[in-house]
Design a protein around this motif. Sequence first.
Motif, PDB file in Angstrom:
ATOM      1  N   GLU A  75       0.814  -1.224   0.000  1.00 28.09           N
ATOM      2  CA  GLU A  75       0.000   0.000   0.000  1.00 28.09           C
ATOM      3  C   GLU A  75       0.847   1.273   0.000  1.00 28.09           C
ATOM      4  N   VAL A  76       2.160   1.121  -0.070  1.00 29.40           N
ATOM      5  CA  VAL A  76       3.062   2.277  -0.052  1.00 29.40           C
ATOM      6  C   VAL A  76       3.445   2.665  -1.474  1.00 29.40           C
ATOM      7  N   ASP A  77       3.268   3.944  -1.827  1.00 29.25           N
ATOM      8  CA  ASP A  77       3.624   4.439  -3.159  1.00 29.25           C
ATOM      9  C   ASP A  77       5.095   4.810  -3.268  1.00 29.25           C
ATOM     10  N   MET A  78       5.657   5.306  -2.173  1.00 33.93           N
ATOM     11  CA  MET A  78       7.033   5.790  -2.221  1.00 33.93           C
ATOM     12  C   MET A  78       7.625   5.856  -0.809  1.00 33.93           C
ATOM     13  N   PHE A  79       8.925   6.044  -0.757  1.00 31.32           N
ATOM     14  CA  PHE A  79       9.635   6.133   0.511  1.00 31.32           C
ATOM     15  C   PHE A  79      10.270   7.508   0.667  1.00 31.32           C
ATOM     16  N   ILE A  80      10.373   7.930   1.920  1.00 25.64           N
ATOM     17  CA  ILE A  80      11.177   9.104   2.279  1.00 25.64           C
ATOM     18  C   ILE A  80      12.176   8.624   3.320  1.00 25.64           C
ATOM     19  N   GLU A  81      13.462   8.713   2.998  1.00 27.31           N
ATOM     20  CA  GLU A  81      14.490   8.287   3.948  1.00 27.31           C
ATOM     21  C   GLU A  81      15.266   9.512   4.419  1.00 27.31           C
ATOM     22  N   VAL A  82      15.287   9.712   5.727  1.00 23.75           N
ATOM     23  CA  VAL A  82      16.000  10.853   6.301  1.00 23.75           C
ATOM     24  C   VAL A  82      17.423  10.418   6.656  1.00 23.75           C
ATOM     25  N   LEU A  83      18.394  11.131   6.086  1.00 26.12           N
ATOM     26  CA  LEU A  83      19.806  10.833   6.321  1.00 26.12           C
ATOM     27  C   LEU A  83      20.453  11.968   7.117  1.00 26.12           C
ATOM     28  N   ASP A  84      21.588  11.677   7.699  1.00 29.84           N
ATOM     29  CA  ASP A  84      22.390  12.699   8.367  1.00 29.84           C
ATOM     30  C   ASP A  84      23.376  13.228   7.336  1.00 29.84           C
ATOM     31  N   ALA A  85      23.302  14.526   7.021  1.00 31.17           N
ATOM     32  CA  ALA A  85      24.148  15.111   5.982  1.00 31.17           C
ATOM     33  C   ALA A  85      25.633  14.985   6.293  1.00 31.17           C
ATOM     34  N   ARG A  86      25.975  14.746   7.551  1.00 30.66           N
ATOM     35  CA  ARG A  86      27.386  14.575   7.913  1.00 30.66           C
ATOM     36  C   ARG A  86      27.891  13.184   7.549  1.00 30.66           C
ATOM     37  N   ILE A  87      26.958  12.213   7.470  1.00 32.15           N
ATOM     38  CA  ILE A  87      27.330  10.829   7.146  1.00 32.15           C
ATOM     39  C   ILE A  87      26.249  10.205   6.241  1.00 32.15           C
ATOM     40  N   PRO A  88      26.068  10.715   5.026  1.00 34.07           N
ATOM     41  CA  PRO A  88      24.984  10.228   4.169  1.00 34.07           C
ATOM     42  C   PRO A  88      25.026   8.727   3.882  1.00 34.07           C
ATOM     43  N   TYR A  89      26.211   8.189   3.680  1.00 37.99           N
ATOM     44  CA  TYR A  89      26.308   6.747   3.401  1.00 37.99           C
ATOM     45  C   TYR A  89      26.095   5.936   4.676  1.00 37.99           C
ATOM     46  N   SER A  90      26.783   6.295   5.725  1.00 40.80           N
ATOM     47  CA  SER A  90      26.706   5.520   6.960  1.00 40.80           C
ATOM     48  C   SER A  90      25.323   5.570   7.590  1.00 40.80           C
ATOM     49  N   SER A  91      24.557   6.637   7.324  1.00 38.57           N
ATOM     50  CA  SER A  91      23.208   6.742   7.884  1.00 38.57           C
ATOM     51  C   SER A  91      22.142   6.194   6.933  1.00 38.57           C
ATOM     52  N   GLU A  92      22.566   5.647   5.808  1.00 39.55           N
ATOM     53  CA  GLU A  92      21.640   5.063   4.837  1.00 39.55           C
ATOM     54  C   GLU A  92      21.463   3.581   5.161  1.00 39.55           C
ATOM     55  N   ASN A  93      20.228   3.180   5.390  1.00 40.66           N
ATOM     56  CA  ASN A  93      19.959   1.796   5.792  1.00 40.66           C
ATOM     57  C   ASN A  93      20.053   0.867   4.583  1.00 40.66           C
ATOM     58  N   PRO A  94      21.029  -0.055   4.565  1.00 39.93           N
ATOM     59  CA  PRO A  94      21.180  -0.950   3.411  1.00 39.93           C
ATOM     60  C   PRO A  94      20.002  -1.895   3.219  1.00 39.93           C
ATOM     61  N   MET A  95      19.248  -2.158   4.302  1.00 35.54           N
ATOM     62  CA  MET A  95      18.096  -3.047   4.186  1.00 35.54           C
ATOM     63  C   MET A  95      16.956  -2.385   3.416  1.00 35.54           C
ATOM     64  N   LEU A  96      16.884  -1.052   3.480  1.00 39.66           N
ATOM     65  CA  LEU A  96      15.772  -0.344   2.857  1.00 39.66           C
ATOM     66  C   LEU A  96      15.794  -0.480   1.341  1.00 39.66           C
ATOM     67  N   ALA A  97      16.989  -0.464   0.755  1.00 38.72           N
ATOM     68  CA  ALA A  97      17.105  -0.563  -0.703  1.00 38.72           C
ATOM     69  C   ALA A  97      16.484  -1.849  -1.213  1.00 38.72           C
ATOM     70  N   SER A  98      16.719  -2.955  -0.519  1.00 38.78           N
ATOM     71  CA  SER A  98      16.154  -4.233  -0.961  1.00 38.78           C
ATOM     72  C   SER A  98      14.657  -4.303  -0.693  1.00 38.78           C
ATOM     73  N   ILE A  99      14.196  -3.628   0.372  1.00 38.82           N
ATOM     74  CA  ILE A  99      12.771  -3.643   0.710  1.00 38.82           C
ATOM     75  C   ILE A  99      11.960  -2.829  -0.292  1.00 38.82           C
ATOM     76  N   ARG A 100      12.432  -1.638  -0.658  1.00 33.84           N
ATOM     77  CA  ARG A 100      11.644  -0.744  -1.512  1.00 33.84           C
ATOM     78  C   ARG A 100      11.746  -1.088  -2.987  1.00 33.84           C
ATOM     79  N   ALA A 101      12.785  -1.828  -3.380  1.00 40.25           N
ATOM     80  CA  ALA A 101      12.973  -2.222  -4.790  1.00 40.25           C
ATOM     81  C   ALA A 101      12.984  -0.983  -5.695  1.00 40.25           C
ATOM     82  N   ASP A 102      12.046  -0.897  -6.667  1.00 39.81           N
ATOM     83  CA  ASP A 102      12.046   0.219  -7.617  1.00 39.81           C
ATOM     84  C   ASP A 102      11.095   1.349  -7.221  1.00 39.81           C
TER      85      ASP A 102
END
Length: 306
Positions: free
Chosen positions: A23-50
Motif C-alpha cells: 500500500e506504499v507508493d514511495m519512501f522518504i528516507e531521512v539521512l544525516d548530511a554529515r554521514i549520508p552513506y553511513s546513515s543510509e539503511n542498506p536493508m531499505l534498498a532491498s525492501i523498496r525495490a524500484d
Amino acid sequence: MSINWYPGHMHKAQKEIKQRLPEVDMFIEVLDARIPYSSENPMLASIRADKPCIKILNKTDLAQADKTKAWQEYLERNKNTKTLALNLNQPNKSEQIFSLCQKLVPNKGTKISPITCLITGIPNVGKSTLINTLAGRTFAKTGNEPAVTQTQQRIDLGNNIILFDTPGLLWPKVENEDSGYRLAITGAIKDTAIEYDDIAYYAAEYFLKEHSDALMERYSLDEPPKNETALLESIGKKRGALVSGGRVNLNKASAIFIHDYRSGTLGNITLETPKMIELEIAKTEKILAEKAALKAARKKNWKNKK
C-alpha cells in the motif's frame, strides 16, 4: 569497532514495513548530511525495490555545503531517487517534499487517491521533528537521543499525502567498521552502548588529518597535536577534565570532544565523501570475501577429517 545494536522494536518495525509495502507508493528516507552513506539503511534498498524515494539530507547546518552537494549528485544516480538538503531551521524548505512527492508519483495525489509515503531513518537523525514540521503540529515524539519513536503511526498531512512513520531503524550488523564509528560519533547509537574514548580516538585521527585548524581554533592550541592521545590530553587540560595528581581523565576529555562535534562547536564538518566510501566499500567487500573463503576452507577441512 563492531556495533550490534538491534532492539526488538526495530526488528518488529522491519517486519511491519515489509507487510505494509503493497500500500506504499514511495519512501522518504531521512539521512544525516554529515554521514549520508553511513546513515543510509542498506536493508531499505532491498525492501523498496524500484519504488520512488526521496532522500532527505538533514542537519546540513552541521555539514559542509560542498560535500552535501557532492552527496546529492552521487545519490541521485540511483533510479527513482531524488534528494533534498535541509536543516531544522528551514521549515519552509521542507515543504518542497510535497512537490517532490507529486513529481515522483504523478498519477496520484487526490482526495480519492492520496499518495502514501513511508518515512524512515536511523535514530536521532531528526525524522520526528521533520514530520511535525510537515504536519504543522506535533504527531511524533522528539528527543536528543536515539530510539524515541518505537511504533508506526499513520499521519494525514492534509494535502492528499498520507505518511506512515516508523521507528528509527538500524540494521543487525554494521559491516563497514568506519561507518560504525561515524554512527556512534554523530549520536545515532545510544551513548550507553559505546565507549567515548574509543570513538574519540577514531574522530581525533580524522580531525588531525583533515581539520587540524578547527581543533587549534576551538581549543586554543599553539600547534597541531602529534597524535590522538596528545589531542585528548590537550582538551582535558584546557577544559578541566582532570583527576588527582593533575592527570587528564581521558574518558571525560573524549566526551567533551565528541559533544563539541555533535553540537557544531567545532564547525560544520562532514565525516565522509563518496570517494572515501567507494574505497571503504571495496575494502569491506575484500574482508568479507576473505572471511567467507576462510570459513569455507575450515568447513572443507572439517569434512575431510570425518
